[in-house]
Design a protein around this motif. Structure first.
Motif, PDB file in Angstrom:
ATOM      1  N   ASN A 113       0.690  -1.042   0.233  1.00  0.00           N
ATOM      2  CA  ASN A 113      -0.059  -0.232   0.387  1.00  0.00           C
ATOM      3  C   ASN A 113       0.712   0.914   0.215  1.00  0.00           C
ATOM      4  N   ASP A 114       0.654   2.642  -0.213  1.00  0.00           N
ATOM      5  CA  ASP A 114       1.539   3.689  -0.846  1.00  0.00           C
ATOM      6  C   ASP A 114       0.960   4.034   0.238  1.00  0.00           C
ATOM      7  N   LEU A 115       2.436   4.842   0.651  1.00  0.00           N
ATOM      8  CA  LEU A 115       2.101   5.805   2.072  1.00  0.00           C
ATOM      9  C   LEU A 115       2.529   6.719   1.638  1.00  0.00           C
ATOM     10  N   VAL A 116       2.289   7.668   2.497  1.00  0.00           N
ATOM     11  CA  VAL A 116       3.740   9.077   2.886  1.00  0.00           C
ATOM     12  C   VAL A 116       3.280   9.516   4.157  1.00  0.00           C
ATOM     13  N   ILE A 117       4.904   9.458   4.477  1.00  0.00           N
ATOM     14  CA  ILE A 117       5.403   9.167   6.391  1.00  0.00           C
ATOM     15  C   ILE A 117       6.603  11.143   6.406  1.00  0.00           C
ATOM     16  N   PHE A 118       5.614  11.211   7.903  1.00  0.00           N
ATOM     17  CA  PHE A 118       6.654  11.961   7.904  1.00  0.00           C
ATOM     18  C   PHE A 118       7.344  11.547   9.075  1.00  0.00           C
ATOM     19  N   GLY A 119       8.753  12.618   9.525  1.00  0.00           N
ATOM     20  CA  GLY A 119       9.384  12.569  10.778  1.00  0.00           C
ATOM     21  C   GLY A 119      10.603  12.869  10.337  1.00  0.00           C
ATOM     22  N   ARG A 120      11.123  13.075  10.953  1.00  0.00           N
ATOM     23  CA  ARG A 120      12.410  13.332  10.879  1.00  0.00           C
ATOM     24  C   ARG A 120      13.471  12.740  10.337  1.00  0.00           C
ATOM     25  N   GLY A 121      14.041  13.421   8.987  1.00  0.00           N
ATOM     26  CA  GLY A 121      14.996  12.295   8.101  1.00  0.00           C
ATOM     27  C   GLY A 121      14.825  11.584   7.644  1.00  0.00           C
ATOM     28  N   VAL A 174       1.431   8.948   9.551  1.00  0.00           N
ATOM     29  CA  VAL A 174       1.420   8.178   8.433  1.00  0.00           C
ATOM     30  C   VAL A 174       0.403   8.376   7.854  1.00  0.00           C
ATOM     31  N   PHE A 175       0.148   8.367   6.581  1.00  0.00           N
ATOM     32  CA  PHE A 175      -1.621   8.805   5.164  1.00  0.00           C
ATOM     33  C   PHE A 175      -0.934   7.363   4.639  1.00  0.00           C
ATOM     34  N   ARG A 176      -2.431   7.688   5.035  1.00  0.00           N
ATOM     35  CA  ARG A 176      -2.198   6.014   3.872  1.00  0.00           C
ATOM     36  C   ARG A 176      -3.751   6.497   2.785  1.00  0.00           C
ATOM     37  N   ASP A 177      -3.567   5.542   1.458  1.00  0.00           N
ATOM     38  CA  ASP A 177      -4.734   6.134   0.571  1.00  0.00           C
ATOM     39  C   ASP A 177      -4.217   7.020   0.034  1.00  0.00           C
ATOM     40  N   VAL A 178      -3.251   7.648   0.190  1.00  0.00           N
ATOM     41  CA  VAL A 178      -2.553   9.102  -0.423  1.00  0.00           C
ATOM     42  C   VAL A 178      -2.334   9.090  -2.014  1.00  0.00           C
ATOM     43  N   ASN A 179      -2.940   9.207  -2.888  1.00  0.00           N
ATOM     44  CA  ASN A 179      -2.821   9.837  -4.562  1.00  0.00           C
ATOM     45  C   ASN A 179      -0.981   9.058  -4.960  1.00  0.00           C
ATOM     46  N   PRO A 180      -0.536   8.232  -5.048  1.00  0.00           N
ATOM     47  CA  PRO A 180       1.610   8.371  -4.756  1.00  0.00           C
ATOM     48  C   PRO A 180       1.534   9.875  -6.078  1.00  0.00           C
ATOM     49  N   ASP A 219     -17.609  14.737  14.659  1.00  0.00           N
ATOM     50  CA  ASP A 219     -17.494  13.270  15.224  1.00  0.00           C
ATOM     51  C   ASP A 219     -17.877  12.426  13.587  1.00  0.00           C
ATOM     52  N   ALA A 220     -16.953  12.042  12.304  1.00  0.00           N
ATOM     53  CA  ALA A 220     -17.270  11.527  11.292  1.00  0.00           C
ATOM     54  C   ALA A 220     -16.211  11.386  10.590  1.00  0.00           C
ATOM     55  N   HIS A 221     -16.541  10.628   9.802  1.00  0.00           N
ATOM     56  CA  HIS A 221     -15.495  10.027   8.956  1.00  0.00           C
ATOM     57  C   HIS A 221     -15.399  10.626   7.621  1.00  0.00           C
ATOM     58  N   LEU A 222     -13.673  11.040   7.509  1.00  0.00           N
ATOM     59  CA  LEU A 222     -13.264  12.051   6.572  1.00  0.00           C
ATOM     60  C   LEU A 222     -11.738  11.509   6.257  1.00  0.00           C
ATOM     61  N   ASN A 223     -12.175  11.451   4.948  1.00  0.00           N
ATOM     62  CA  ASN A 223     -11.079  11.418   3.762  1.00  0.00           C
ATOM     63  C   ASN A 223      -9.985  11.307   4.397  1.00  0.00           C
ATOM     64  N   GLU A 224      -8.947  10.072   4.365  1.00  0.00           N
ATOM     65  CA  GLU A 224      -7.458  10.149   4.799  1.00  0.00           C
ATOM     66  C   GLU A 224      -6.726  11.306   4.421  1.00  0.00           C
ATOM     67  N   SER A 225      -6.549  11.494   2.846  1.00  0.00           N
ATOM     68  CA  SER A 225      -6.084  12.154   2.547  1.00  0.00           C
ATOM     69  C   SER A 225      -5.939  13.441   2.682  1.00  0.00           C
ATOM     70  N   LEU A 226      -7.472  14.051   3.144  1.00  0.00           N
ATOM     71  CA  LEU A 226      -7.567  15.636   3.448  1.00  0.00           C
ATOM     72  C   LEU A 226      -7.409  16.555   4.022  1.00  0.00           C
ATOM     73  N   ALA A 227      -6.023  16.392   4.024  1.00  0.00           N
ATOM     74  CA  ALA A 227      -4.733  17.496   4.513  1.00  0.00           C
ATOM     75  C   ALA A 227      -4.301  17.815   3.129  1.00  0.00           C
ATOM     76  N   PHE A 228      -4.043  17.160   2.702  1.00  0.00           N
ATOM     77  CA  PHE A 228      -3.216  17.368   0.905  1.00  0.00           C
ATOM     78  C   PHE A 228      -4.349  17.795  -0.241  1.00  0.00           C
ATOM     79  N   THR A 229      -5.752  17.948  -0.124  1.00  0.00           N
ATOM     80  CA  THR A 229      -6.783  18.335  -0.970  1.00  0.00           C
ATOM     81  C   THR A 229      -6.991  20.060  -0.898  1.00  0.00           C
TER      82      THR A 229
END
Length: 91
Positions: A20-28, A47-53, A81-91
Motif C-alpha cells: 500500500n502507498d503511504l506518505v510518511i512524515f518524520g525527522r530525516g 502516516v497517511f494511507r490511501d494517498v495518491n502516489p 464526529d465523522a469519518h473524513l478522507n485520510e488524504s484530506l490534508a492534501f486536498t
C-alpha cells in the motif's frame, strides 16, 4: 516499509509490507538515498494511507504547512464526529 521517493528530508513516499502507498512524515525520513528499507518507525510522526502516489507536488509545500493541515483535518474529524478522507490534508 520501503521508502520509494523523497519529497523532502522530512517527508517521503513509501510502501508498507502489503504494497500500500503511504506518505510518511518524520525527522530525516527522506534524507537517505531512495529506495531504502525503513525500519525505525519511532522516527515517524504521521502516516497517511490511501494517498495518491502523484502527491510529489507536495514537495513545494513546507513541512509545517502540511502538518498544520493534518492537525486541522484531525480536529474536524473529532468536532464533526465523522469519518473524513485520510488524504484530506492534501486536498
Amino acid at each position: 516499509m520501503l521508502v520509494t521517493k523523497k519529497i523532502n528530508n522530512n517527508v517521503a513516499l513509501a510502501q508498507d509490507a502489503e504494497g500500500n502507498d503511504l506518505v510518511i512524515f518524520g525527522r530525516g525520513v527522506g534524507f537517505p538515498a531512495t529506495p531504502y528499507e525503513f525500519d525505525d518507525t519511532s522516527a515517524v510522526q504521521r502516516v497517511f494511507r490511501d494517498v495518491n502516489p502523484e502527491i510529489a507536488a507536495a514537495a513545494s509545500i513546507t513541512d509545517d504547512v502540511l502538518l498544520v493541515a493534518s492537525d486541522i483535518a484531525d480536529l474536524a474529524r473529532k468536532e464533526l464526529d465523522a469519518h473524513l478522507n485520510e488524504s484530506l490534508a492534501f486536498t
